[in-house]
Structures are given as structure tokens and as C-alpha cells.
Design an enzyme around this catalytic site. Sequence first.
Site, PDB file in Angstrom:
ATOM      1  CE  LYS A 204      -7.018   5.808 -14.423  1.00  0.00           C
ATOM      2  NZ  LYS A 204      -7.038   4.540 -15.145  1.00  0.00           N
TER       3      LYS A 204
ATOM      4  CG  ASP B 131      -1.912   1.074   1.315  1.00  0.00           C
ATOM      5  OD1 ASP B 131      -1.685   2.132   0.701  1.00  0.00           O
ATOM      6  OD2 ASP B 131      -2.944   0.889   1.985  1.00  0.00           O
TER       7      ASP B 131
END
Length: 258
Positions: free
Chosen positions: A160, A96
Site C-alpha cells: 500500500k 521490526d
Amino acid sequence: MGKKDKRWVLQRKNDHYYNLAKKRNYRSRATYKLFQLNEKFNLIKERNVVVDLGCAPGGWLQAARDIVGEKGFIVGIDLQTVKPLPYENVIAIKGDMTKEEILKQAKDLLPEKPDVIICDASPNISGVWDVDHARSLELTTMALMTATKMLKKGGNFVVKVFQGDLFEKYVQLVSEYFDKAFTTKPRASRDESAEVYVIGKRFNGRKFDINSKSPIVKLLDTNPEEKEITSPSLRKEISKEDSGLMIKRIKEMRSKKE
């Protein structure tokens, strides 16, 4: 095979970038998005050090490797296991990106601070516009925060984002940490996609401000004592309660704006 499945298969067969990626052994049609972004904004250069956040399945790792060459270096981070690429200077870590131990692992592998941070990650798509927009904002803000922790001063950033009510606020947030912020949609993005790419050029060295008054930062879940940020969307797990809270926040901000 249902109608939707048949339509999806037909769409892929007729997809220029999908077929091109398959022909040239790239893992994703998204590889061409990074090529096009780099052609327009000159983000990555030969010999650069690059970190790819949310790198699975590896299409952007491949594109970055083609650009930096054998004397550059790339580290990718993703929750999924990424099949190794046949290059000594490309390494993918499973983990993560919001966790300090994962960032330390990445930093230990890098020869120097990265010149560029790239992120083409997407949250799980629910089909509910407000939820998907909120999840996207959470994920991309995590990427921005990570970039401010890792980038060398003067470095570049591309991420994005899904369009929505707070899209411009996110661009404004990026501009606080970079000399210039741009938005663009590469040719390889599908026309019907809500995705847009935000570019940050020349990192100014500021640390991420978790106490910022930005409505984007307020969307994050924080521990008020330790100021640690958790990311349900990054773990690909988000409860209905979390979704409802984010939608409520977005609607409140929308009503204030109106």
C-alpha cells in the site's frame, strides 16, 4: 461523543465491508482488499508461502490463510502483538521488519523462501500531505527492500502506498526488481482514501541497491559507514526535524521536476 466521533460511528455502521468483515469474523475490512487484489492479479495461490509485513491486526493474515489453505504457510511481522489465529500454519512475530534478527527469525520459521510478500502497513497519519506521503514512501521502500531479501525468484509483491508527488517514482523503483509493476485501487478502499496498491509480479532476483540514484531511495535515513537503514516511521516515532527534512527533500524534487 463529539460530532466527529458520531460521524465515524455512523460511517462504520453504513460501511458494507466493515459489516461483512464483522459478520464473517475477519479482523479488518481490509481483508477484502487482499481478496480483491488477488482476484485481479493472481498474486497468491494455494499452498504458497507468504510473508505479511505490518500484519496487525491480522486481517490480511486471515485472507492469505483462506487462499493458501492448510498446506500453505504464512508468517506475519509487526511491531504490535498480534492475537494468535487458530491455524498451525499462521505465525505472527513481534518486531521490526528492517532488523536482520527479525528477518532471520522469520526465515527460520519458513519451510522455504516465500512466494509472496504482502504489506498493508501505514505510518502514523499527521494530516499534513507532504509528511504523510514521505512517511508512506519510507515505509513502502522498507517493505520493498525486505521483499528483495526474502522473496524467491519469480515471486510476487503487493504494498500500500499513499499518492503524492513521488508516487510514480516509487512504481518505477518497484519495476526495477520485478518483471511487471501495476497500480490499482480495490473496490474495498474508501473513495476518499489516498491509498493505492502497487503490485510487483515475478521478482527478478536483484538485490536492493542502497546507492541507487532513485529519489525514493534518497528519502531514506542511512548510516554512510554501515549502509544500515533506520525507519522512524516503522517505529511509529518521527521527530519534527525528520518530518521537515523529508518535506524539504520532496519540495526540492518537486521544483526540479517543474
